[in-house]
Design a protein around this motif. Structure first.
Motif: not given
Length: 338
Positions: A9, A14, A36, A46, A66-67
């Protein structure tokens, strides 16, 4: 937590689509960016990551990752995080809290998640003030702190988060600074530890307690007042000209010349020295930073899973048999009178 397959990622992956809303210049921005940036290096997925927070400025954190996340109630993030981890031990759980959230109304919950040793990362943002409720003094505020709730200056002795953590049985204790380049390394070390990893982050509140940490974070003081610890390396600071040694008569720490043979080598598994490091007095001493204590022990959720498996071994699930066990009775419908 079982080992997971590494996932590729980027930091942007994130970051959520939510507008980040903290005061301009708040140290929370720096911590958010550090987290992040760190997540891709950890190789996490995530959808296997959960951020849990309580109440306070720092507790807006889950919105910006972003989880999966829970913005819970005041001081109770450890209780919710414990439920998450027990329900699915495969999840990577992060607790985001502040000095007021974790050490005042949430002190009891913080203590228990540490002594139980739940496998999670606890990031405590310490700005020594209540920011969200407009600047009242907090459990970590220093004696003499003037605020709306202490107009003549606080007379409370402040709580020391890392001393509290060690006293609660924490197996990993570390410190970082919101804007320092070493913060990602501290976060990585916390994640590598299996168990409750407690990280105190000195975070500047530009509105209600600006520059309270400047005596050791400002560039002109940093070298002489910051002791960055590394396991197996000498405890030296001020460019190597000063070091920390043990006063064998008083059983306390003392500052000596950096080339003094008595300078201690940092052993992250030495709990007694860890207590001394987090309690070092201010005058003439540096602030201990980095990984102060790291000595893993079996985790809470692994013990619960093992216990449940042992209890269920050789048994066939039968819900009806379970609910019918013991004293039972049946309510009969009486005939309707004509």
């Amino acid at each position: 937590m079982n080992e997971m397959t590494s996932v590729a990622t980027t930091a942007k992956d994130w970051a959520s689509d939510q507008e980040v809303r903290w005061c301009p210049g708040c140290g929370d921005y720096a911590v958010l960016k550090a987290v992040q940036r760190t997540m891709p290096d950890l190789g996490l997925a995530r959808e296997k990551t959960v951020f849990v927070s309580g109440i306070g400025c720092s507790s807006r954190f889950p919105y910006y990752m972003e989880t999966y996340g829970f913005h819970t109630i005041h001081g109770r993030a450890p209780a919710v995080a414990t439920g998450v981890k027990l329900a699915n031990p495969e999840l990577d759980v992060w607790i985001i809290t502040g000095d007021g959230d974790a050490l005042s109304i949430g002190g009891n919950h913080t203590m228990h998640v540490l002594r139980r040793n739940l496998d999670c990362q606890i990031l405590l943002f310490n700005n020594e003030i209540y920011g969200l409720t407009k600047g009242q003094y907090s459990p970590t505020s220093r004696i003499g702190t003037r605020s709306p709730s202490t107009p003549f200056g606080s007379v409370d002795r402040p709580a020391r988060p890392c001393a509290f953590a060690l006293g609660s049985g924490a197996r990993f204790v570390a410190r970082g600074i919101d804007v320092h380049k070493n913060l990602p390394d501290v976060l990585k070390a916390a994640h590598a530890h299996k168990g409750a990893a407690f990280v105190e982050i000195f975070q500047n509140c530009v509105v209600y307690n600006d520059d309270v940490f400047a005596p050791f974070t400002a560039k002109e003081f940093a070298a002489d007042r910051q002791l960055w610890l590394k396991h197996g390396e000498k405890m030296v600071f001020a460019g190597g000209t000063k070091g920390i040694a043990l006063d064998t008569e008083l059983l306390t720490l003392k500052v000596v010349a950096g080339d003094d043979p008595a300078v201690l080598t940092h052993n992250a598994q030495n709990r007694a020295i860890a207590h001394m490091l987090v309690e070092m007095p201010g005058e003439g001493f540096p602030v201990a930073l980095g990984v102060i204590y790291d000595d893993p022990a079996p985790t809470f959720e692994s013990a619960v899973v093992e216990q449940n498996a042992a209890a269920a071994a050789g048994k066939t699930p039968d819900l009806q048999k379970l609910v019918s066990k013991g004293q039972t009775w049946q309510v009969e419908k009486e005939p309707r009178a004509e």
